[in-house]
Design an enzyme around this catalytic site. Structure first.
Site, PDB file in Angstrom:
ATOM      1  N   CYS A   8       0.823  -1.210   0.000  1.00 58.84           N
ATOM      2  CA  CYS A   8       0.000   0.000   0.000  1.00 58.84           C
ATOM      3  C   CYS A   8       0.860   1.264   0.000  1.00 58.84           C
ATOM      4  O   CYS A   8       2.022   1.251   0.410  1.00 58.84           O
ATOM      5  CB  CYS A   8      -0.902  -0.011   1.235  1.00 58.84           C
ATOM      6  SG  CYS A   8      -2.340   1.068   1.069  1.00 58.84           S
ATOM      7  N   ASP A 131      -5.744  -2.714  11.769  1.00 58.75           N
ATOM      8  CA  ASP A 131      -4.483  -1.982  11.852  1.00 58.75           C
ATOM      9  C   ASP A 131      -4.262  -1.583  13.303  1.00 58.75           C
ATOM     10  O   ASP A 131      -5.188  -1.615  14.123  1.00 58.75           O
ATOM     11  CB  ASP A 131      -4.565  -0.739  10.957  1.00 58.75           C
ATOM     12  CG  ASP A 131      -3.209  -0.137  10.634  1.00 58.75           C
ATOM     13  OD1 ASP A 131      -2.184  -0.628  11.142  1.00 58.75           O
ATOM     14  OD2 ASP A 131      -3.185   0.844   9.863  1.00 58.75           O
TER      15      ASP A 131
END
Length: 218
Positions: A8, A131
């Site tokens: 990412c 996360d």
């Protein structure tokens, strides 16, 4: 089962090409001005076109409104929308109806109670990403290079499909996969030499570590 691997915060053709060549299943582009990984939708679209059809293209946004999403969707043509803000289940349903795209909803985790928040999103979001909560003082909801206690994932219902993120790198990605039921991992800062600067050698090292771990399992 081969895990999904998402790299990412990509910003260059070299990093996109290397990630895909090494076996990334997803590549993510971040649209959040405060992030060092922020990219313009038109440039992201050009980079995505290099590998379109070979990997899933993910647009990462933080509390984006319809006007911003219109721009991103038209220029990037993503396969998945990743919502990293405080979007409600109703907002997710609206976004899915508007664009006809699957949504991956991100939740930040520090303690067991943080996982309780997903209940109202089950059956609404198509996938989850967990996360680590941002450290004090950070303006970034992700990409902070910190991890959380992965043992918390054991409390999730087995029907919950999720990717794992937060401080993953060549040294711990194999352990993260082995110790959780995550069907994928998401890495950004763990393959960077500086915030927002992807390092091709670090990308290689992550994929090498995953390959070694998979051989041991086999």
């Amino acid at each position: 089962m081969r895990p999904d691997i998402k790299i990412c915060g990509l910003k260059t053709s070299e990093a996109v090409d290397r990630a895909v060549a090494r076996g990334a299943t997803h590549i993510g582009f971040i649209f959040f001005p405060k992030s060092p990984r922020n990219i313009a939708p038109d440039l992201a679209g050009e980079l995505a076109d290099r590998v379109r059809g070979r990997v899933k293209i993910v647009a990462v946004t933080v509390n984006a409104d319809d006007e911003e999403l219109d721009d991103i969707v038209s220029l990037l043509r993503p396969d998945i929308l990743q919502l990293h803000g405080n979007e409600s289940p109703e907002r997710i349903l609206h976004v899915k109806a508007l664009y006809g795209l699957p949504v991956m909803k991100v939740f930040s985790v520090r303690e067991a109670g943080d996982l309780d928040r997903i209940d109202s999103y089950i059956g609404v979001a198509d996938r989850f990403l967990f996360d680590a909560k941002a450290p004090a003082g950070s303006e970034l909801p992700g990409g902070n290079g910190v991890s959380f206690d992965w043992s918390l994932m054991a409390s999730l219902d087995e029907s919950v499909d999720y990717m794992l993120s937060g401080g993953l790198n060549k040294d711990n990605v194999a352990a993260a996969l082995a110790s959780t039921r995550a069907t994928g991992v998401d890495m950004s800062s763990g393959v960077e030499s500086a915030p927002g600067v992807k390092d091709l050698g670090m990308i290689d090292a992550v994929f090498d570590a995953i390959a070694v771990a998979r051989k041991k399992i086999a």
